[in-house]
Design a protein around this motif. Structure first.
Motif, PDB file in Angstrom:
ATOM      1  N   GLU A 151       0.815  -1.220   0.000  1.00  0.00           N
ATOM      2  CA  GLU A 151       0.000   0.000   0.000  1.00  0.00           C
ATOM      3  C   GLU A 151       0.849   1.272   0.000  1.00  0.00           C
ATOM      4  OE1 GLU A 151       0.858  -1.020   4.260  1.00  0.00           O
ATOM      5  OE2 GLU A 151       0.148  -2.138   2.500  1.00  0.00           O
ATOM      6  N   ASP A 172      -3.240  -8.963   0.462  1.00  0.00           N
ATOM      7  CA  ASP A 172      -4.339  -8.044   0.187  1.00  0.00           C
ATOM      8  C   ASP A 172      -3.840  -6.655  -0.180  1.00  0.00           C
ATOM      9  OD1 ASP A 172      -6.303  -9.931   0.626  1.00  0.00           O
ATOM     10  OD2 ASP A 172      -6.535  -9.439   2.751  1.00  0.00           O
ATOM     11  N   SER A 173      -2.678  -6.286   0.344  1.00  0.00           N
ATOM     12  CA  SER A 173      -2.175  -4.932   0.119  1.00  0.00           C
ATOM     13  C   SER A 173      -1.823  -4.670  -1.342  1.00  0.00           C
ATOM     14  CB  SER A 173      -0.951  -4.657   0.997  1.00  0.00           C
ATOM     15  OG  SER A 173       0.077  -5.608   0.772  1.00  0.00           O
ATOM     16  N   GLY A 175      -3.786  -5.017  -3.637  1.00  0.00           N
ATOM     17  CA  GLY A 175      -4.988  -4.342  -4.122  1.00  0.00           C
ATOM     18  C   GLY A 175      -5.009  -2.853  -3.856  1.00  0.00           C
ATOM     19  N   SER A 176      -4.021  -2.354  -3.125  1.00  0.00           N
ATOM     20  CA  SER A 176      -3.925  -0.913  -2.865  1.00  0.00           C
ATOM     21  C   SER A 176      -3.145  -0.177  -3.941  1.00  0.00           C
ATOM     22  CB  SER A 176      -3.243  -0.674  -1.506  1.00  0.00           C
ATOM     23  OG  SER A 176      -3.961  -1.281  -0.458  1.00  0.00           O
ATOM     24  N   PRO A 195      -6.936 -12.431  -4.163  1.00  0.00           N
ATOM     25  CA  PRO A 195      -7.556 -11.539  -3.178  1.00  0.00           C
ATOM     26  C   PRO A 195      -8.563 -10.598  -3.838  1.00  0.00           C
ATOM     27  CG  PRO A 195      -5.308 -10.835  -3.655  1.00  0.00           C
ATOM     28  CD  PRO A 195      -5.500 -12.160  -4.334  1.00  0.00           C
ATOM     29  N   SER A 196      -9.726 -10.460  -3.209  1.00  0.00           N
ATOM     30  CA  SER A 196     -10.766  -9.598  -3.784  1.00  0.00           C
ATOM     31  C   SER A 196     -10.326  -8.145  -3.862  1.00  0.00           C
ATOM     32  CB  SER A 196     -12.055  -9.713  -2.963  1.00  0.00           C
ATOM     33  OG  SER A 196     -11.821  -9.329  -1.608  1.00  0.00           O
ATOM     34  N   SER A 197      -9.297  -7.787  -3.081  1.00  0.00           N
ATOM     35  CA  SER A 197      -8.807  -6.412  -3.114  1.00  0.00           C
ATOM     36  C   SER A 197      -8.239  -6.032  -4.474  1.00  0.00           C
ATOM     37  CB  SER A 197      -7.736  -6.206  -2.035  1.00  0.00           C
ATOM     38  OG  SER A 197      -6.613  -7.051  -2.261  1.00  0.00           O
ATOM     39  N   ASN A 200      -9.776  -3.484  -6.867  1.00  0.00           N
ATOM     40  CA  ASN A 200      -9.556  -2.045  -6.708  1.00  0.00           C
ATOM     41  C   ASN A 200      -8.510  -1.515  -7.683  1.00  0.00           C
ATOM     42  OD1 ASN A 200     -11.377  -2.000  -4.511  1.00  0.00           O
ATOM     43  ND2 ASN A 200      -9.733  -2.616  -3.103  1.00  0.00           N
ATOM     44  N   CYS A 201      -7.745  -2.404  -8.310  1.00  0.00           N
ATOM     45  CA  CYS A 201      -6.719  -1.989  -9.278  1.00  0.00           C
ATOM     46  C   CYS A 201      -7.384  -1.828 -10.646  1.00  0.00           C
ATOM     47  CB  CYS A 201      -5.598  -3.021  -9.335  1.00  0.00           C
ATOM     48  SG  CYS A 201      -4.771  -3.315  -7.754  1.00  0.00           S
TER      49      CYS A 201
END
Length: 372
Positions: A151, A172-173, A175-176, A195-197, A200-201
């Motif tokens: 992140e 998960d990070s 996805g940041s 990861p579902s995060s 966000n990308c």
């Protein structure tokens, strides 16, 4: 003409300077000795340069450990602290990534250590280089799991860690990374779910997670939230279930490779409407692992590679297969296809590779320019 065993090109220029040389100048801002013979040791004289911003030794015949620029000589004159580009790809560097790399090169925007022999884990300190936009560590001997601090790298656009021995799950990070355009983690030992995060990308253009041990079902959010995807490569994993209808929303998709997984069911009929595949394009590939070939797949007029080999596909080869005039490679081998080979296959005048072996096909092979 001197050459090195791992060189891509022959080198006409040999930069033969003693490793103990102390040059009379200290104001170099850029040094680029790509495709020149600058090795075998990493030149220590560059430690004397006080204004250096870019170091590029790509394919320079260097056989040495990665420099630890936290040592006294470099820290003394501060030369490493202002470097923006450090590119030493395609050499024989060994050793590990320095644990204090964020302190010695805090201004890096481009780090490329690919195609070397670098080992060990990726240190979490790499997340401290907040200006990093390009991180390429592919084709090394890196191991261990990924750090959980991505992140911090808000500017990162390219993350290429492919062809290593990395393992674990994707943090998960990752996805940041809102600026991320290319995510390449293929040919490692990653496992688990995506990861579902990652949804966000939203700027992602290319995802390559092939040749790993990912499992679970293909996430629907790929089709819902990653509308800019042009390349999605998930081959040779353990994904199961069907191909989500949501993938038909990927209107920019040019290459889809889902081969060698555990997918089941039919290819969604709406795949024939993927506009970027319908458009005539120089390189497109459609490769899956599922149960039947939809007739609408013959609408993909821009396809140049169609690979459905080594799966459990049944049914017949579509009669309109010959409409894929741009097709250069067709591989339907090792399936359970039946019936006759369509006569229209002789219309594939661009075809240079055809493999229909190990099926249940009957009849004569159609004659034509490519199949006679």
């Amino acid at each position: 003409m001197e050459t090195h065993g791992r060189e891509r090109y022959q080198k006409s220029l040999v930069f033969n300077v003693s490793s103990n040389c102390i040059p009379p100048f200290t104001g170099l801002e850029l040094i680029d000795l790509s495709n020149c013979r600058a090795g075998p040791l990493f030149p220590s004289w560059i430690q004397t340069q006080r204004s250096l911003h870019q170091i590029t030794f790509d394919n320079a015949g260097i056989i040495d450990a990665l420099p630890d620029w936290g040592t006294v000589p470099l820290k003394y004159n501060g030369s490493s602290s202002q470097i923006n580009v450090f590119d030493v790809g395609h050499n024989l560097f060994s050793g590990s990534i320095p644990s204090n790399i964020n302190e010695t090169m805090p201004m890096l925007t481009h780090l490329d250590v690919s195609r070397n022999m670098v080992n060990g884990a990726i240190p979490s300190s790499i997340c401290g280089i907040t200006s990093l936009g390009i991180l390429i560590l592919s084709s090394n001997q890196l191991s261990g799991s990924l750090p959980h601090c991505w992140e911090k790298l808000e500017a990162l656009q390219i993350l290429d860690l492919s062809n290593n021995s990395l393992s674990g799950t994707i943090p998960d990070s990752v996805g940041s990374l809102g600026s991320l355009l290319f995510l390449m983690l293929s040919r490692n030992s990653f496992y688990g779910e995506l990861p579902s995060s990652l949804q966000n990308c939203s700027n992602l253009r290319s995802i390559d997670l092939g040749e790993n041990n990912f499992s679970a079902e293909l996430p629907k959010w790929i089709g819902k939230n990653l509308a800019s995807l042009g390349i999605l490569r998930l081959r040779s994993n353990s994904f199961r279930g069907g191909i989500p209808q949501e993938f038909c929303n990927l209107s920019s998709l040019r290459l889809l490779d889902l081969a060698h997984n555990e997918l089941s069911g039919a290819i969604p009929q709406c795949f024939g409407n993927l506009s970027s595949m319908i458009m005539v394009a120089p390189v497109n590939q459609f490769s899956v692992n599922t149960s039947s070939i939809p007739m609408k797949s013959t609408n993909l007029l821009g396809l140049s590679i169609l690979n459905l080999s080594a799966n459990s596909i049944t049914g017949k080869i579509p009669e309109k297969i010959g409409s894929l005039r741009r097709l250069e490679s067709l591989d339907l081998s090792r399936n359970q296809l039946s019936g006759e080979i369509p006569s229209s296959i002789s219309n594939l005048t661009s075809l240079n590779h055809l493999n229909l072996s190990y099926n249940e096909l009957v009849g004569r092979i159609p004659s034509g320019n490519q199949s006679s």
